[in-house]
Each structure stands twice: as structure tokens, then as C-alpha cells.
Design a protein around this motif. Structure first.
Motif, PDB file in Angstrom:
ATOM      1  N   GLY A  22       0.823  -0.975   0.102  1.00  0.00           N
ATOM      2  CA  GLY A  22      -0.052   0.100  -0.047  1.00  0.00           C
ATOM      3  C   GLY A  22       0.805   1.134   0.100  1.00  0.00           C
ATOM      4  O   GLY A  22       2.041   1.172  -0.282  1.00  0.00           O
ATOM      5  N   THR A  23       0.302   2.393   0.128  1.00  0.00           N
ATOM      6  CA  THR A  23       0.969   3.444   0.317  1.00  0.00           C
ATOM      7  C   THR A  23       0.422   4.475   1.386  1.00  0.00           C
ATOM      8  O   THR A  23      -0.652   4.333   1.658  1.00  0.00           O
ATOM      9  CB  THR A  23       0.912   4.337  -0.988  1.00  0.00           C
ATOM     10  N   PHE A  24       1.262   5.107   2.364  1.00  0.00           N
ATOM     11  CA  PHE A  24       0.927   5.960   3.300  1.00  0.00           C
ATOM     12  C   PHE A  24       0.531   7.325   2.752  1.00  0.00           C
ATOM     13  O   PHE A  24       1.383   8.151   2.377  1.00  0.00           O
ATOM     14  CB  PHE A  24       1.890   6.212   4.579  1.00  0.00           C
ATOM     15  N   GLY A  25      -0.702   7.550   2.387  1.00  0.00           N
ATOM     16  CA  GLY A  25      -1.350   8.725   1.824  1.00  0.00           C
ATOM     17  C   GLY A  25      -0.142   8.939   0.578  1.00  0.00           C
ATOM     18  O   GLY A  25       0.002   7.973  -0.289  1.00  0.00           O
ATOM     19  N   GLU A  26       0.095  10.132   0.558  1.00  0.00           N
ATOM     20  CA  GLU A  26       0.879  10.719  -0.281  1.00  0.00           C
ATOM     21  C   GLU A  26       2.066  11.691   0.097  1.00  0.00           C
ATOM     22  O   GLU A  26       1.820  12.287   0.806  1.00  0.00           O
ATOM     23  CB  GLU A  26       0.344  11.405  -1.486  1.00  0.00           C
ATOM     24  N   LEU A  27       3.058  11.448  -0.482  1.00  0.00           N
ATOM     25  CA  LEU A  27       4.273  12.521   0.008  1.00  0.00           C
ATOM     26  C   LEU A  27       3.816  14.036  -0.752  1.00  0.00           C
ATOM     27  O   LEU A  27       4.256  14.840   0.083  1.00  0.00           O
ATOM     28  CB  LEU A  27       5.759  12.126  -0.711  1.00  0.00           C
ATOM     29  N   LEU A  28       3.158  13.938  -1.685  1.00  0.00           N
ATOM     30  CA  LEU A  28       2.674  15.218  -2.415  1.00  0.00           C
ATOM     31  C   LEU A  28       1.370  14.894  -3.117  1.00  0.00           C
ATOM     32  O   LEU A  28       1.316  13.856  -3.805  1.00  0.00           O
ATOM     33  CB  LEU A  28       3.719  15.815  -3.182  1.00  0.00           C
ATOM     34  N   GLN A  29       0.713  15.660  -3.103  1.00  0.00           N
ATOM     35  CA  GLN A  29      -0.756  15.707  -3.880  1.00  0.00           C
ATOM     36  C   GLN A  29      -0.993  17.134  -4.352  1.00  0.00           C
ATOM     37  O   GLN A  29      -1.328  18.086  -3.337  1.00  0.00           O
ATOM     38  CB  GLN A  29      -1.766  14.947  -3.246  1.00  0.00           C
ATOM     39  N   GLY A  30      -1.547  17.357  -5.799  1.00  0.00           N
ATOM     40  CA  GLY A  30      -1.994  18.572  -6.120  1.00  0.00           C
ATOM     41  C   GLY A  30      -2.469  18.789  -7.243  1.00  0.00           C
ATOM     42  O   GLY A  30      -2.585  17.764  -8.037  1.00  0.00           O
ATOM     43  N   VAL A  31      -2.426  20.012  -7.931  1.00  0.00           N
ATOM     44  CA  VAL A  31      -2.819  20.434  -9.113  1.00  0.00           C
ATOM     45  C   VAL A  31      -1.698  21.163  -9.820  1.00  0.00           C
ATOM     46  O   VAL A  31      -1.458  22.221  -9.276  1.00  0.00           O
ATOM     47  CB  VAL A  31      -4.289  20.919  -9.349  1.00  0.00           C
ATOM     48  N   LEU A  32      -1.367  20.800 -11.149  1.00  0.00           N
ATOM     49  CA  LEU A  32      -0.264  21.656 -11.825  1.00  0.00           C
ATOM     50  C   LEU A  32      -1.157  22.701 -12.689  1.00  0.00           C
ATOM     51  O   LEU A  32      -2.202  22.637 -13.090  1.00  0.00           O
ATOM     52  CB  LEU A  32       0.464  20.760 -12.592  1.00  0.00           C
ATOM     53  N   PRO A  33      -0.178  23.803 -13.252  1.00  0.00           N
ATOM     54  CA  PRO A  33      -0.768  24.744 -14.058  1.00  0.00           C
ATOM     55  C   PRO A  33      -1.682  24.199 -15.292  1.00  0.00           C
ATOM     56  O   PRO A  33      -2.347  24.962 -15.849  1.00  0.00           O
ATOM     57  CB  PRO A  33       0.367  25.707 -14.471  1.00  0.00           C
ATOM     58  N   ASP A  34      -1.195  22.941 -15.608  1.00  0.00           N
ATOM     59  CA  ASP A  34      -1.862  22.454 -17.095  1.00  0.00           C
ATOM     60  C   ASP A  34      -2.949  21.598 -16.434  1.00  0.00           C
ATOM     61  O   ASP A  34      -3.642  21.018 -17.474  1.00  0.00           O
ATOM     62  CB  ASP A  34      -0.823  21.425 -17.725  1.00  0.00           C
ATOM     63  N   GLU A  35      -3.511  22.182 -15.266  1.00  0.00           N
ATOM     64  CA  GLU A  35      -4.770  21.249 -14.878  1.00  0.00           C
ATOM     65  C   GLU A  35      -4.677  19.850 -14.359  1.00  0.00           C
ATOM     66  O   GLU A  35      -5.585  19.087 -14.331  1.00  0.00           O
ATOM     67  CB  GLU A  35      -6.021  21.788 -15.782  1.00  0.00           C
ATOM     68  N   GLN A  36      -3.473  19.180 -14.344  1.00  0.00           N
ATOM     69  CA  GLN A  36      -3.387  17.896 -14.249  1.00  0.00           C
ATOM     70  C   GLN A  36      -3.259  17.475 -12.531  1.00  0.00           C
ATOM     71  O   GLN A  36      -2.401  18.286 -12.066  1.00  0.00           O
ATOM     72  CB  GLN A  36      -1.850  17.390 -14.748  1.00  0.00           C
ATOM     73  N   ASP A  37      -4.446  16.551 -12.214  1.00  0.00           N
ATOM     74  CA  ASP A  37      -4.057  16.538 -10.758  1.00  0.00           C
ATOM     75  C   ASP A  37      -3.185  15.260 -10.831  1.00  0.00           C
ATOM     76  O   ASP A  37      -2.767  14.260 -11.500  1.00  0.00           O
ATOM     77  CB  ASP A  37      -5.535  15.546 -10.524  1.00  0.00           C
ATOM     78  N   PHE A  38      -2.091  15.506  -9.589  1.00  0.00           N
ATOM     79  CA  PHE A  38      -1.065  14.431  -9.621  1.00  0.00           C
ATOM     80  C   PHE A  38      -0.678  14.222  -8.102  1.00  0.00           C
ATOM     81  O   PHE A  38      -1.305  14.677  -7.271  1.00  0.00           O
ATOM     82  CB  PHE A  38       0.351  15.090 -10.084  1.00  0.00           C
ATOM     83  N   LEU A  39      -0.048  13.211  -8.025  1.00  0.00           N
ATOM     84  CA  LEU A  39       0.500  12.773  -6.438  1.00  0.00           C
ATOM     85  C   LEU A  39       1.708  12.047  -6.713  1.00  0.00           C
ATOM     86  O   LEU A  39       2.288  11.576  -7.488  1.00  0.00           O
ATOM     87  CB  LEU A  39      -0.665  11.789  -5.797  1.00  0.00           C
ATOM     88  N   VAL A  40       2.249  12.104  -5.423  1.00  0.00           N
ATOM     89  CA  VAL A  40       3.634  11.069  -5.351  1.00  0.00           C
ATOM     90  C   VAL A  40       3.576  10.313  -4.270  1.00  0.00           C
ATOM     91  O   VAL A  40       3.191  10.558  -3.112  1.00  0.00           O
ATOM     92  CB  VAL A  40       4.845  12.292  -5.077  1.00  0.00           C
ATOM     93  N   THR A  41       3.732   8.902  -4.496  1.00  0.00           N
ATOM     94  CA  THR A  41       3.333   7.621  -3.889  1.00  0.00           C
ATOM     95  C   THR A  41       4.343   7.642  -2.810  1.00  0.00           C
ATOM     96  O   THR A  41       5.498   8.297  -2.823  1.00  0.00           O
ATOM     97  CB  THR A  41       3.574   6.428  -4.527  1.00  0.00           C
ATOM     98  N   PHE A  42       4.033   6.977  -1.695  1.00  0.00           N
ATOM     99  CA  PHE A  42       4.912   6.654  -0.381  1.00  0.00           C
ATOM    100  C   PHE A  42       4.585   5.431   0.108  1.00  0.00           C
ATOM    101  O   PHE A  42       3.831   5.108   0.982  1.00  0.00           O
ATOM    102  CB  PHE A  42       4.389   7.573   0.650  1.00  0.00           C
ATOM    103  N   PRO A  43       5.424   4.357  -0.760  1.00  0.00           N
ATOM    104  CA  PRO A  43       5.051   2.888  -0.532  1.00  0.00           C
ATOM    105  C   PRO A  43       5.378   2.496   0.907  1.00  0.00           C
ATOM    106  O   PRO A  43       6.401   2.754   1.480  1.00  0.00           O
ATOM    107  CB  PRO A  43       6.122   2.067  -1.703  1.00  0.00           C
ATOM    108  N   ILE A  44       4.668   1.552   1.423  1.00  0.00           N
ATOM    109  CA  ILE A  44       4.819   1.173   2.886  1.00  0.00           C
ATOM    110  C   ILE A  44       4.808  -0.343   3.107  1.00  0.00           C
ATOM    111  O   ILE A  44       4.161  -0.997   2.064  1.00  0.00           O
ATOM    112  CB  ILE A  44       3.692   1.774   3.936  1.00  0.00           C
ATOM    113  N   GLU A  45       5.493  -1.000   3.936  1.00  0.00           N
ATOM    114  CA  GLU A  45       5.472  -2.571   4.207  1.00  0.00           C
ATOM    115  C   GLU A  45       3.996  -2.974   4.885  1.00  0.00           C
ATOM    116  O   GLU A  45       4.098  -3.342   6.005  1.00  0.00           O
ATOM    117  CB  GLU A  45       6.533  -2.824   4.943  1.00  0.00           C
TER     118      GLU A  45
END
Length: 306
Positions: A22-45
Motif C-alpha cells: 500500500g501507500t501511506f497517503g501521498e508525499l505530495l498531492q495537488g494540481v499543476l498549471p496545466d490542470e493535471q491532478d497528480f500525486l507522489v506515492t509513499f510505498p509502505i510495508e
């Protein structure tokens, strides 16, 4: 109690197995100027594991019965691979649902890998993403390591390598979040906020590429603060104070979930003291607390034991 022992229609050829972290939420999540929703995963054991038992019954089932998303995906994948849409999926998960740990995504990935394992085939990740997209928005944990992911579009933007060895002192504020409903709500971001998210993403990529844990923590903390307008955490201020008092790297949050945590480096010379002090302080806030470990081993394609 295993299906192959109780149901004679099951094949004698064993079963397939699959596993996903799984992943503990996200290290980072937001929206970029080009309107792309994005996130950065945080894999956990913490893992979801699946056994797939094919059968000749003509029906496909899942246990627990409530994991209907996994059942839907299994049907789509079996049909795509030209295999009988029949059998039983037995899922065991360490990931609580509705908390921001990617429980349903991990279930689906484990199911996919169990089917791959039994039939000795490889389903293209793009195919899996296509079918999952038809079921729900999701994160990028089907890709190894930490990734930048367009979670509504289900598209990989960038792989950032393996996760550094970290411990998360986690607090659960309670309740459950329906990911599908959460992502259906339109959230407004100003252009300045989008520019800041773009800058934060650049910082997070730099932090991971150069193992700059101070920058990682600063970026994750800022993302948690900016997320207060979307899914506010009641304890954010207190958790930040505790993090600063023990010398933690930073605060990380499940942006669409219920968890918030303090990140500690496993290589910290004061690791034991920080863990003990941090856990005691978090418990004083009156919520359930636990520890998570980052997942630094991402070779789960053919993981066996369930």
C-alpha cells in the motif's frame, strides 16, 4: 479452509498468488498549471495478498464478498486474456479501507498478479490501468518504487526510484473516506497555488533523486498544510509541533484519507529516542496510533506466500 479442499470442481493445478504494497497517503498531492491532478506515492510495508483458484463452475467469486472492485477487475482481466471468467479470489489485506492507504488499489493489483501467476503470463500495466480506470480513480502503486502519477487519468508521469528507509509515526483521526465520491467533487485551486504545487513537485523530485530528506520532509509538510482546504486534519497543528519537538523529517498526510504521520529516518542516530518520544506525544492527542515502515523492496511481481 481452502476452496480446493472443499469444492471438487476446483482444478488440481493449484492456484496463483499475488501481492501488492500500500501507500501511506501521498508525499505530495495537488494540481499543476496545466490542470493535471497528480500525486507522489509513499510505498509502505503493509500488503494486500491474493490467491486465485480457477474452477470449472462458470462463476467468479471473491472473499471477503465486499471486495467488489477486485471482482470486477478480475472479470475484465480474465476476459482480456481469453481465460475462463471463473474461479475464486481469496484476499487477505493488512490495509484498512477508507483510510488513505490505497487498500482497494492494492487488492486489485494483488488480484492481477495472482491471475498472472497462475496462467504464467504478463498483463501490460497499461491494460491494468485501463480497466482500473473504468472502476475508480487510483494512485500509481502498480508501478515500482516512488512515482509521480496522474491519479484521475491513471497515467505514469515519472518514476523516482526506490523509497529511502523511513518510519512513519501515524495517527488515525477516524472514519472512512469514499475515494470515488471524494474525487467526484470539484476543488478550486488558484493559479498561484498551482504554481506552488509545480515548485513543490520539482523539490520532491530533487529530494528523492539526491536523498535530501530535509527537503523531502519540508515538501511533504507543505503539501499537508495546503491540503487543509480540501480534507482538513484536526490534529495537523499538534502533529507538526510534535514533529518539530522530536526533530522529525516532516509531516505526511493521506490527502483523501484519515491518517497523518511524522516521518523519521531509519538512519537517524537518535532513532529510538525519537520513536519513543513521538509515539508517546501522539498518543496524548487521544487517537489510535501505530508505526509504518517505508517499503524499500519493490520486487513483488511473483510474490508467493499468502
Amino acid at each position: 479452509m481452502s476452496p480446493e479442499r472443499d469444492c471438487p470442481e476446483y482444478t488440481a493445478n493449484g492456484y496463483g498468488v499475488g501481492k501488492s504494497y500500500g501507500t501511506f497517503g501521498e508525499l505530495l498531492q495537488g494540481v499543476l498549471p496545466d490542470e493535471q491532478d497528480f500525486l507522489v506515492t509513499f510505498p509502505i510495508e503493509k500488503y494486500s495478498e491474493c490467491k486465485f483458484y480457477p474452477s470449472v463452475s462458470g462463476t467468479l467469486s471473491v472473499t471477503p464478498s465486499g471486495k467488489v472492485k477486485s471482482l470486477k477487475l478480475a472479470g475484465k482481466l480474465l476476459s482480456y486474456c481469453g481465460k475462463p471468467v471463473s474461479g475464486s479470489l481469496i484476499i487477505n489485506s493488512e490495509l484498512l479501507q477508507g483510510k488513505g492507504l490505497a487498500s482497494s488499489t492494492a487488492d486489485m493489483i494483488a488480484v492481477s498478479r495472482a491471475i498472472e501467476d497462475y496462467y504464467d503470463l504478463q498483463i501490460p500495466v497499461e491494460v491494468m490501468e485501463k480497466f482500473i480506470k473504468e472502476i475508480e480513480p487510483t494512485d500509481g502503486i502498480m508501478h515500482p518504487g516512488i512515482v509521480v502519477y496522474y491519479h484521475k487519468e491513471l497515467k505514469l508521469r515519472e518514476s523516482l526510484g526506490s523509497c529511502p528507509p523511513l518510519t512513519i509515526l501515524a495517527l488515525d483521526e477516524g472514519g472512512e473516506i469514499d475515494t470515488i465520491k471524494y474525487n467526484q467533487v470539484e476543488r478550486k485551486f488558484s493559479y498561484l497555488e498551482k504554481l506552488e504545487y509545480q515548485s513543490l513537485l520539482s523539490d520532491m523530485c530533487t529530494a528523492l533523486q539526491h536523498n535530501n530528506l530535509e527537503l523531502l520532509g519540508k515538501t511533504a509538510t507543505r503539501s499537508a498544510v495546503m491540503n487543509q482546504k480540501n480534507r482538513p486534519k484536526k490534529t495537523l497543528h499538534s502533529v507538526r509541533e510534535i514533529c518539530e519537538s522530536i526533530g522529525g523529517i516532516g509531516v505526511v498526510t493521506a490527502h483523501s484519507g484519515t491518517y497523518i504521520g511524522i516521518v523519521i529516518s531509519d538512519n537517524d542516530r537518535e532513532y529510538s529516542e525519537k520513536i519513543k518520544s513521538g509515539m508517546a506525544s501522539l498518543k496524548s492527542l487521544g487517537y489510535p496510533v501505530e508505526q509504518f515502515k517505508s517499503c524499500t523492496n519493490h520486487s513483488l511481481k511473483k510474490e508467493v506466500p499468502v
